[in-house]
Design a protein around this motif. Sequence first.
Motif, PDB file in Angstrom:
ATOM      1  N   MET A   1       0.810  -1.176   0.000  1.00 29.77           N
ATOM      2  CA  MET A   1       0.000   0.000   0.000  1.00 29.77           C
ATOM      3  C   MET A   1       0.869   1.262   0.000  1.00 29.77           C
ATOM      4  O   MET A   1       0.494   2.237  -0.637  1.00 29.77           O
ATOM      5  N   LEU A   2       2.005   1.243   0.684  1.00 33.53           N
ATOM      6  CA  LEU A   2       2.885   2.410   0.691  1.00 33.53           C
ATOM      7  C   LEU A   2       3.377   2.732  -0.713  1.00 33.53           C
ATOM      8  O   LEU A   2       3.476   3.907  -1.086  1.00 33.53           O
ATOM      9  N   PHE A   3       3.664   1.691  -1.487  1.00 32.74           N
ATOM     10  CA  PHE A   3       4.099   1.911  -2.863  1.00 32.74           C
ATOM     11  C   PHE A   3       2.991   2.595  -3.660  1.00 32.74           C
ATOM     12  O   PHE A   3       3.248   3.550  -4.397  1.00 32.74           O
ATOM     13  N   GLU A   4       1.751   2.113  -3.512  1.00 27.18           N
ATOM     14  CA  GLU A   4       0.621   2.705  -4.235  1.00 27.18           C
ATOM     15  C   GLU A   4       0.424   4.167  -3.830  1.00 27.18           C
ATOM     16  O   GLU A   4       0.174   5.023  -4.680  1.00 27.18           O
ATOM     17  N   LEU A   5       0.523   4.460  -2.548  1.00 29.03           N
ATOM     18  CA  LEU A   5       0.380   5.842  -2.087  1.00 29.03           C
ATOM     19  C   LEU A   5       1.473   6.733  -2.665  1.00 29.03           C
ATOM     20  O   LEU A   5       1.218   7.873  -3.046  1.00 29.03           O
ATOM     21  N   SER A   6       2.676   6.197  -2.758  1.00 31.25           N
ATOM     22  CA  SER A   6       3.781   6.943  -3.359  1.00 31.25           C
ATOM     23  C   SER A   6       3.509   7.219  -4.841  1.00 31.25           C
ATOM     24  O   SER A   6       3.714   8.338  -5.320  1.00 31.25           O
ATOM     25  N   VAL A   7       3.052   6.205  -5.560  1.00 29.69           N
ATOM     26  CA  VAL A   7       2.731   6.371  -6.989  1.00 29.69           C
ATOM     27  C   VAL A   7       1.647   7.428  -7.158  1.00 29.69           C
ATOM     28  O   VAL A   7       1.738   8.295  -8.036  1.00 29.69           O
ATOM     29  N   ILE A   8       0.626   7.383  -6.319  1.00 30.79           N
ATOM     30  CA  ILE A   8      -0.474   8.347  -6.407  1.00 30.79           C
ATOM     31  C   ILE A   8       0.034   9.763  -6.163  1.00 30.79           C
ATOM     32  O   ILE A   8      -0.266  10.685  -6.926  1.00 30.79           O
ATOM     33  N   GLY A   9       0.816   9.953  -5.111  1.00 32.52           N
ATOM     34  CA  GLY A   9       1.356  11.281  -4.809  1.00 32.52           C
ATOM     35  C   GLY A   9       2.187  11.834  -5.951  1.00 32.52           C
ATOM     36  O   GLY A   9       2.037  13.001  -6.335  1.00 32.52           O
ATOM     37  N   HIS A  10       3.045  10.992  -6.516  1.00 29.12           N
ATOM     38  CA  HIS A  10       3.884  11.426  -7.642  1.00 29.12           C
ATOM     39  C   HIS A  10       3.037  11.682  -8.888  1.00 29.12           C
ATOM     40  O   HIS A  10       3.301  12.635  -9.630  1.00 29.12           O
ATOM     41  N   ALA A  11       2.033  10.869  -9.128  1.00 33.18           N
ATOM     42  CA  ALA A  11       1.191  11.039 -10.316  1.00 33.18           C
ATOM     43  C   ALA A  11       0.420  12.358 -10.251  1.00 33.18           C
ATOM     44  O   ALA A  11       0.333  13.070 -11.252  1.00 33.18           O
ATOM     45  N   VAL A  12      -0.111  12.694  -9.083  1.00 35.61           N
ATOM     46  CA  VAL A  12      -0.820  13.976  -8.949  1.00 35.61           C
ATOM     47  C   VAL A  12       0.145  15.126  -9.197  1.00 35.61           C
ATOM     48  O   VAL A  12      -0.162  16.068  -9.940  1.00 35.61           O
ATOM     49  N   SER A  13       1.330  15.049  -8.612  1.00 40.46           N
ATOM     50  CA  SER A  13       2.339  16.100  -8.815  1.00 40.46           C
ATOM     51  C   SER A  13       2.747  16.205 -10.278  1.00 40.46           C
ATOM     52  O   SER A  13       2.835  17.310 -10.828  1.00 40.46           O
ATOM     53  N   ASP A  14       3.010  15.072 -10.898  1.00 36.85           N
ATOM     54  CA  ASP A  14       3.404  15.065 -12.310  1.00 36.85           C
ATOM     55  C   ASP A  14       2.299  15.623 -13.193  1.00 36.85           C
ATOM     56  O   ASP A  14       2.552  16.393 -14.122  1.00 36.85           O
ATOM     57  N   PHE A  15       1.047  15.229 -12.911  1.00 36.51           N
ATOM     58  CA  PHE A  15      -0.099  15.695 -13.686  1.00 36.51           C
ATOM     59  C   PHE A  15      -0.201  17.217 -13.600  1.00 36.51           C
ATOM     60  O   PHE A  15      -0.331  17.903 -14.611  1.00 36.51           O
ATOM     61  N   ARG A  16      -0.137  17.738 -12.390  1.00 37.33           N
ATOM     62  CA  ARG A  16      -0.245  19.185 -12.201  1.00 37.33           C
ATOM     63  C   ARG A  16       0.926  19.925 -12.836  1.00 37.33           C
ATOM     64  O   ARG A  16       0.765  21.015 -13.375  1.00 37.33           O
ATOM     65  N   LEU A  17       2.119  19.375 -12.769  1.00 39.56           N
ATOM     66  CA  LEU A  17       3.287  19.999 -13.388  1.00 39.56           C
ATOM     67  C   LEU A  17       3.109  20.076 -14.898  1.00 39.56           C
ATOM     68  O   LEU A  17       3.322  21.127 -15.503  1.00 39.56           O
ATOM     69  N   GLU A  18       2.715  18.975 -15.519  1.00 33.93           N
ATOM     70  CA  GLU A  18       2.510  18.965 -16.973  1.00 33.93           C
ATOM     71  C   GLU A  18       1.415  19.955 -17.375  1.00 33.93           C
ATOM     72  O   GLU A  18       1.544  20.669 -18.367  1.00 33.93           O
ATOM     73  N   GLU A  19       0.357  19.991 -16.584  1.00 35.40           N
ATOM     74  CA  GLU A  19      -0.736  20.927 -16.861  1.00 35.40           C
ATOM     75  C   GLU A  19      -0.251  22.376 -16.742  1.00 35.40           C
ATOM     76  O   GLU A  19      -0.575  23.223 -17.585  1.00 35.40           O
ATOM     77  N   ALA A  20       0.529  22.673 -15.715  1.00 33.36           N
ATOM     78  CA  ALA A  20       1.048  24.033 -15.510  1.00 33.36           C
ATOM     79  C   ALA A  20       1.998  24.444 -16.628  1.00 33.36           C
ATOM     80  O   ALA A  20       1.956  25.595 -17.083  1.00 33.36           O
ATOM     81  N   ILE A  21       2.841  23.530 -17.064  1.00 36.79           N
ATOM     82  CA  ILE A  21       3.766  23.828 -18.168  1.00 36.79           C
ATOM     83  C   ILE A  21       2.976  24.153 -19.425  1.00 36.79           C
ATOM     84  O   ILE A  21       3.288  25.117 -20.142  1.00 36.79           O
ATOM     85  N   ALA A  22       1.948  23.374 -19.712  1.00 28.78           N
ATOM     86  CA  ALA A  22       1.120  23.612 -20.898  1.00 28.78           C
ATOM     87  C   ALA A  22       0.410  24.961 -20.796  1.00 28.78           C
ATOM     88  O   ALA A  22       0.354  25.726 -21.774  1.00 28.78           O
TER      89      ALA A  22
END
Length: 125
Positions: A1-22
């Motif tokens: 579960m810790l791995f999944e939580l880590s993936v989720i946290g990074h995915a939200v950050s990555d998503f927002r970063l890509e959106e902000a760059i665009a």
Amino acid sequence: MLFELSVIGHAVSDFRLEEAIAQAGIARGEPATPEERINPPWLKQFGLDRNLYKDTHGHFSPKGADWRQWGLRTKVAAIVTWLGHDPPGTWWTYAQIECVDWFPQAHADSEPIVDVADACLGEPH
């Protein structure tokens, strides 16, 4: 579960970063076609392509069969896309994904998964 939580946290950050760059590129006047504004190319990095998941009205509406094939990063991106803003937190996002995974209608190939997500969120989008 810790791995999944880590993936989720990074995915939200990555998503927002890509959106902000665009968005910054658009603000600087970089050309973007109407199609790129509706279906940004960076969404494909998360396994989402609005053209692949349109309903009869042209809305982004993947089905249960799509949800079952997606990886965790894609599910996170879909949740953030449906919300239209940052989710309240990593644990909350994990709980929403688990809810959709457990919801019986999510297993129906033709069920619009956004309806299942709305049931988990407790509010229509």
